[in-house]
Design an enzyme around this catalytic site. Sequence first.
Site, PDB file in Angstrom:
ATOM      1  N   HIS A 108       0.877  -1.174   0.000  1.00 12.99           N
ATOM      2  CA  HIS A 108       0.000   0.000   0.000  1.00 12.99           C
ATOM      3  C   HIS A 108       0.912   1.221   0.000  1.00 12.99           C
ATOM      4  CE1 HIS A 108      -2.339  -2.995   2.402  1.00 12.99           C
ATOM      5  NE2 HIS A 108      -3.420  -2.461   1.882  1.00 12.99           N
ATOM      6  N   ASP A 160       2.311   1.985   3.370  1.00  8.14           N
ATOM      7  CA  ASP A 160       3.239   1.010   3.966  1.00  8.14           C
ATOM      8  C   ASP A 160       4.677   1.463   3.736  1.00  8.14           C
ATOM      9  OD1 ASP A 160       1.034  -0.649   4.319  1.00  8.14           O
ATOM     10  OD2 ASP A 160       1.443  -1.801   2.490  1.00  8.14           O
TER      11      ASP A 160
HETATM   12  C1  XLS Z   1      -7.768  -6.816   4.464  1.00  8.59           C
HETATM   13  C2  XLS Z   1      -7.189  -7.050   3.161  1.00  8.59           C
HETATM   14  C3  XLS Z   1      -6.027  -6.129   2.802  1.00  8.59           C
HETATM   15  C4  XLS Z   1      -5.815  -6.141   1.324  1.00  8.59           C
HETATM   16  C5  XLS Z   1      -5.001  -5.005   0.799  1.00  8.59           C
HETATM   17  O1  XLS Z   1      -8.507  -7.619   4.998  1.00  8.59           O
HETATM   18  O2  XLS Z   1      -6.825  -8.395   3.066  1.00  8.59           O
HETATM   19  O3  XLS Z   1      -4.886  -6.496   3.493  1.00  8.59           O
HETATM   20  O4  XLS Z   1      -5.223  -7.325   0.914  1.00  8.59           O
HETATM   21  O5  XLS Z   1      -5.571  -3.763   1.054  1.00  8.59           O
END
Ligand code: XLS
Length: 437
Positions: free
Chosen positions: A99, A102
Amino acid sequence: MYFDFINKVPYEGAKSKNPFSFKFYNADQIVLGKPMREHLPFAMAWWHALGADGVDMFGKSTADKSFGAPAGTMEHARAKVNAGFELMQKLGIEYFCFHDVDLVPEAADINETNDRLDQISDYILAKMRETGIRCLWGTANMFSNPRYMNGAGSSNSAQVYCFAAAQIKKALDLTVKLGGRGYVFWGGREGYDTLLNTDVRFEQENIARLMRMAVDYGRSIGFQGDFLIEPKPKEPMKHQYDFDAATAIGFLREHGLDQDFKLNIEANHAILAGHDFRHELRIAAMNGMLGSIDANQGDMLLGWDTDEFPFNAYDATLCMYEVLKAGGLKNGGFNFDAKNRRPSNTREDIVHGFILGMDTFALGLLNAAKLIEDNRLDAFVKERYASFNTGIGKKILDGTATLQDLSEHACRLGQCEMPSSGNQEYLESVLNSVLFG
Ligand code: XLS
Ligand code: NI
Ligand code: NI
């Protein structure tokens, strides 16, 4: 060096007692004509591996993810890059997912955040060139910042909607810069808690508009990969619009987005939707929309997204069975959207987590290949529908029979024979004998 207790993790086979070795993942081993590494493009999720520090609703962090640098600084952001690439190299993981937030600490002003993202992506790009590690997919975090309390694409605020658009634009720029094969939309806050304050149609149409704009922009800057929706039924919202694969596919088709989008199926989300992993994979695959996989595992006794490293070999086997039968993942991979349990708080535990996850999927691949070679399951399913191969059944499939014809057929027979047995227990025993025989 952050993981100086290991060199490159070797494959030593199932009998090895070395905790820092692969028991099943043997990257170069050929399975059904292809090396394991090509069947299993594994990815590290930046947010879990380098970010998740054990914070939960009841307690503070238990793991130190500072990597020797003060939190909230660009020095920390670079330390995470160094640690992440060291980890991936030592594990033989060839991809990462991220993200926007991140990668760098988010600033109060989006322009400042964007500058930081430019800096860190230069730094990441240099590491990618040095190591050959690639980007599987990027995404924008449109759920953590308080402005997204009412959603991003589904927000009631046009200003918030613009900030979401700005983040998507930047995250697409980064994904293209880093050569990412996918761009993910996980709609964590795209949903509602009460209809008393919500116009569902309005919100869904606005989400579709934002996705259309993202596709148009992405294609205009040369993004050729897949856009992906990652379905999840709830958490954090009570009702999330991308409930499951079938719902997301219907949404994409309704809004004419189905040519550009596929699905990113997460094991744990399937369970939350009241399905299992393989159901979601099958629905995506049979609609030509199996894009990528978030490889993790939930806990059957807990109703939330626990994001555990997968160890359930049955689930991994049946997942890989679906993936192999679908012809593999084209632009996708197996992203470990998984984190250590809160009390597993050492760097060694991070490595154990990945070894577990990679071995589980390798085991799944080996088992699934055996099931395919054995062919009893496939042959059974084929035979089960054999009544449609000839006679009236064939006419139904050919489209040459009318309702009237079928009615006459039934009335001529007068009484209906029972269909053939489903033989579930027999098939389950075939599964066990192939796996453990
Ligand atoms: C949350 C999601 C998230 C996505 C990416 O439950 O799994 O981690 O994979 O935004
Ligand atoms: Ni996920
Ligand atoms: Ni999840």
